[in-house]
Design a protein around this motif. Structure first.
Motif, PDB file in Angstrom:
ATOM      1  N   UNK A 211      71.927 -22.421  58.042  1.00 12.86           N
ATOM      2  CA  UNK A 211      70.616 -21.864  57.540  1.00 12.86           C
ATOM      3  C   UNK A 211      70.014 -21.465  58.694  1.00 12.86           C
ATOM      4  N   UNK A 212      69.894 -22.317  59.692  1.00 12.75           N
ATOM      5  CA  UNK A 212      69.206 -21.686  61.146  1.00 12.75           C
ATOM      6  C   UNK A 212      69.990 -20.785  61.499  1.00 12.75           C
ATOM      7  N   UNK A 213      71.129 -20.827  61.741  1.00  8.09           N
ATOM      8  CA  UNK A 213      71.969 -19.631  62.112  1.00  8.09           C
ATOM      9  C   UNK A 213      71.833 -18.271  61.795  1.00  8.09           C
ATOM     10  N   UNK A 214      71.814 -18.476  60.195  1.00  5.23           N
ATOM     11  CA  UNK A 214      71.743 -17.416  59.441  1.00  5.23           C
ATOM     12  C   UNK A 214      70.351 -16.831  59.154  1.00  5.23           C
ATOM     13  N   UNK A 215      69.471 -17.443  59.882  1.00  6.56           N
ATOM     14  CA  UNK A 215      67.880 -16.958  59.627  1.00  6.56           C
ATOM     15  C   UNK A 215      67.475 -17.400  58.112  1.00  6.56           C
ATOM     16  N   UNK A 216      68.039 -18.078  57.358  1.00  4.39           N
ATOM     17  CA  UNK A 216      67.364 -18.654  56.064  1.00  4.39           C
ATOM     18  C   UNK A 216      66.388 -19.619  56.290  1.00  4.39           C
ATOM     19  N   UNK A 217      66.551 -20.410  57.489  1.00  7.10           N
ATOM     20  CA  UNK A 217      65.361 -21.248  57.825  1.00  7.10           C
ATOM     21  C   UNK A 217      64.909 -20.490  59.075  1.00  7.10           C
ATOM     22  N   UNK A 218      63.332 -20.662  58.731  1.00  3.12           N
ATOM     23  CA  UNK A 218      62.393 -19.884  59.558  1.00  3.12           C
ATOM     24  C   UNK A 218      61.941 -20.578  60.659  1.00  3.12           C
ATOM     25  N   UNK A 219      61.568 -21.768  60.505  1.00  3.59           N
ATOM     26  CA  UNK A 219      60.720 -22.574  61.484  1.00  3.59           C
ATOM     27  C   UNK A 219      61.276 -24.035  61.316  1.00  3.59           C
ATOM     28  N   UNK A 220      60.813 -24.783  62.541  1.00  4.32           N
ATOM     29  CA  UNK A 220      61.057 -26.066  62.467  1.00  4.32           C
ATOM     30  C   UNK A 220      59.617 -26.774  62.896  1.00  4.32           C
ATOM     31  N   UNK A 221      59.318 -27.869  61.914  1.00  3.71           N
ATOM     32  CA  UNK A 221      58.149 -28.602  62.328  1.00  3.71           C
ATOM     33  C   UNK A 221      58.309 -29.850  62.455  1.00  3.71           C
ATOM     34  N   UNK A 222      57.708 -30.652  62.998  1.00  2.00           N
ATOM     35  CA  UNK A 222      58.372 -32.210  63.427  1.00  2.00           C
ATOM     36  C   UNK A 222      57.856 -32.924  62.282  1.00  2.00           C
TER      37      UNK A 222
ATOM     38  N   UNK B 285      72.120 -27.365  74.778  1.00  2.00           N
ATOM     39  CA  UNK B 285      73.379 -27.771  75.471  1.00  2.00           C
ATOM     40  C   UNK B 285      74.542 -28.047  74.884  1.00  2.00           C
ATOM     41  N   UNK B 286      74.716 -28.428  73.957  1.00  4.23           N
ATOM     42  CA  UNK B 286      75.718 -28.464  72.939  1.00  4.23           C
ATOM     43  C   UNK B 286      76.186 -27.482  72.092  1.00  4.23           C
ATOM     44  N   UNK B 287      75.727 -26.168  72.436  1.00  4.42           N
ATOM     45  CA  UNK B 287      75.736 -24.958  72.080  1.00  4.42           C
ATOM     46  C   UNK B 287      75.734 -24.661  70.539  1.00  4.42           C
ATOM     47  N   UNK B 288      74.895 -25.641  70.080  1.00  3.01           N
ATOM     48  CA  UNK B 288      74.390 -25.620  68.312  1.00  3.01           C
ATOM     49  C   UNK B 288      73.432 -24.330  68.359  1.00  3.01           C
ATOM     50  N   UNK B 289      72.416 -24.053  69.230  1.00  3.07           N
ATOM     51  CA  UNK B 289      71.746 -22.894  69.098  1.00  3.07           C
ATOM     52  C   UNK B 289      71.258 -22.495  70.348  1.00  3.07           C
ATOM     53  N   UNK B 290      70.647 -20.940  70.383  1.00  3.93           N
ATOM     54  CA  UNK B 290      70.423 -20.477  71.568  1.00  3.93           C
ATOM     55  C   UNK B 290      68.822 -20.813  72.005  1.00  3.93           C
TER      56      UNK B 290
ATOM     57  N   UNK C 119      62.275 -18.527  68.461  1.00  4.04           N
ATOM     58  CA  UNK C 119      62.157 -17.870  67.214  1.00  4.04           C
ATOM     59  C   UNK C 119      61.666 -18.945  66.324  1.00  4.04           C
ATOM     60  N   UNK C 120      62.332 -19.985  66.286  1.00  9.71           N
ATOM     61  CA  UNK C 120      61.936 -21.014  65.112  1.00  9.71           C
ATOM     62  C   UNK C 120      60.655 -21.889  65.449  1.00  9.71           C
ATOM     63  N   UNK C 121      60.421 -21.841  66.841  1.00  5.82           N
ATOM     64  CA  UNK C 121      59.373 -22.833  67.231  1.00  5.82           C
ATOM     65  C   UNK C 121      58.008 -21.941  67.845  1.00  5.82           C
ATOM     66  N   UNK C 122      58.066 -20.750  67.491  1.00  4.88           N
ATOM     67  CA  UNK C 122      57.093 -20.031  68.001  1.00  4.88           C
ATOM     68  C   UNK C 122      56.750 -18.624  67.352  1.00  4.88           C
TER      69      UNK C 122
END
Ligand code: DOR
Ligand code: ZN
Length: 414
Positions: free
Chosen positions: A282-293, A329-334, A340-343
């Motif tokens: 969902x993150x990769x495809x832009x369905x998930x927009x944000x991460x909140x702790x 570092x594990x190449x799970x996201x850029x 994008x997600x956190x700002x």
């Protein structure tokens, strides 16, 4: 003037940063990358009412140490924040605490939806970043568990053009499950009581009301594959429906109960690996927009109680950035995904102005953070034994620069 030179260049990032200061200081930033500072759009800093768990003196330091310079604080306080007067009082206390520690943390507050205060939605709309609706009960007393009240909340928020943010767990469905499992005492049962269907049902309801009133809606701490599909479909219909997920849903799963017990009890609960995988997709495809702790501290004594007595919630603000840099570092996201997600998307969805806050990160630094090093008042974390690669070295907030290397116990402002 403070000058930081020789920063590693990344598209859109400066190679040199200058900050106004009485002193002339030059910092060699070789090996560091400048990234826009993070926003954490979902925190529970516990003021007013529960300063034994957290307060803004501690939490603001935790945020800066974590590379976060803006937070959105939740309204499930004691008393709950349901009208303009409780909102303004809360603001005064927060400002007092931030002044005390001299940390210029940026913040926005949520209004809590309450059956006795529907008229406050319109009144407070310009004072808050969103209307928080608890569709299922969690920490605190806020709850909208009947369809008519829920309908009213969406209608009023849409009229006021206020973002609706839902804790999407269906109270009725959850209570049914609870009666089913009432004799069980293992913490892992939490993920069965608050099952994926509990989340799915509430998310379906929230999306249909967003469609009915053309309300802007964000599903908070989304945790299941089913919800990712629901949000994907809503976006495809052109609805203004957004989704947030949380570090504990990305980085922990039900196996964590064995080690941590009720410490990883959280609402909505940690899920199976297939749900985790769906969130990453969902993150990769832009369905998930944000991460909140969903930084939700409770004391160790409270969390060490047995299942049924322990409260739900996991602190996370100090680990958001290192967890994400480690995932990079594990190449799970850029790095671009992280920003994008956190700002960037948070600024767009919540319609807040951008700022000139930066973090300087050492992408190769490896360490773990033990409980005694933490700034959160509750002093524990389920991430403390993870050796993470990628840490902030400086956080620049509101024109001030803080060394956040954790070489000293206290936050050092330059
Ligand atoms: O686990 C949770 N803890 N979920 C919530 O919705 C609230 C939070 C808290 O405030 O403790
Ligand atoms: Zn929360």
């Amino acid at each position: 003037m403070i000058t930081i030179k020789n920063l590693l260049s990344l598209e859109g990032s400066p190679e040199e940063l200058n900050l106004a200061s009485d002193e002339n200081i030059e910092i060699d930033g070789s090996g560091l990358i400048a990234l826009p500072a993070l926003i954490d759009p979902h925190v529970h800093f516990r003021i007013p009412g529960n300063s034994e768990k957290e307060d803004w003196r501690c939490a603001s330091q935790a945020a800066i140490f974590g590379g976060v310079t803006t937070v959105f604080d939740m309204p499930n306080n004691n008393p709950p924040i349901v009208d303009s007067s409780s909102l303004l009082k809360k603001k005064e206390e927060i400002n007092r605490q931030l002044d005390e520690v001299d940390i210029p943390l940026r913040y926005h507050l949520y209004l809590g939806a309450d059956k006795d205060h529907f008229s406050e939605i319109r009144k407070c709309s310009s004072l808050v970043c969103g209307l928080k609706i608890y569709m299922g009960s969690s920490t605190g007393t806020l709850l909208i568990d009947d369809d008519q009240s829920l309908d009213t909340c969406f209608r009023e928020a849409a009229k006021a053009d206020l973002l609706v943010a839902v804790h999407a767990e269906d109270e009725c469905c959850m209570r049914n499950n609870l009666s089913h499992y009432k004799n069980e005492s293992s913490p892992a049962i939490h993920s069965k009581i608050r099952s994926p269907e509990v989340a799915q049902k509430a998310t379906e309801k929230a999306i249909s009301l967003a469609a009915k009133y053309k309300a802007r809606l964000i599903i908070l701490h989304m945790s299941t594959a089913k919800e990712v599909e629901l949000v994907r479909m809503a976006k495809a219909r052109g609805l203004s429906v957004y989704a947030e997920t949380s570090p504990h849903h990305l980085f922990l799963n039900t196996k964590a109960y064995d080690k941590w017990g009720c410490k990883v009890q959280v609402n909505p609960p940690i899920r199976e690996t297939r749900d985790q995988e769906a969130l990453w997709k969902g993150i990769k495809e832009g369905v998930i927009d944000t991460i909140g702790t969903d930084h939700a501290p409770h004391t160790l004594a409270e969390k060490e109680q047995q299942y049924g007595c322990a409260p739900s919630g996991i602190p996370g603000i100090e680990f958001l950035l290192p967890l994400l840099l480690n995932a990079y570092n594990q190449e799970k996201l850029s790095l671009r995904d992280i920003i994008k997600l956190c700002r960037k998307k948070i600024e767009l969805i919540y319609r807040i102005p951008s700022n000139n806050d930066w973090i300087l990160v050492d992408i190769n630094k490896e360490q773990n953070l033990e409980d005694h090093q933490l700034k959160t008042k509750c002093s524990w974390s389920p991430y403390g034994d993870m050796n993470l690669k990628g840490w902030p070295v400086y956080t620049i907030c509101n024109g001030r620069i803080f060394n956040v290397e954790r070489k000293t116990k206290d936050l050092v402002a330059l």
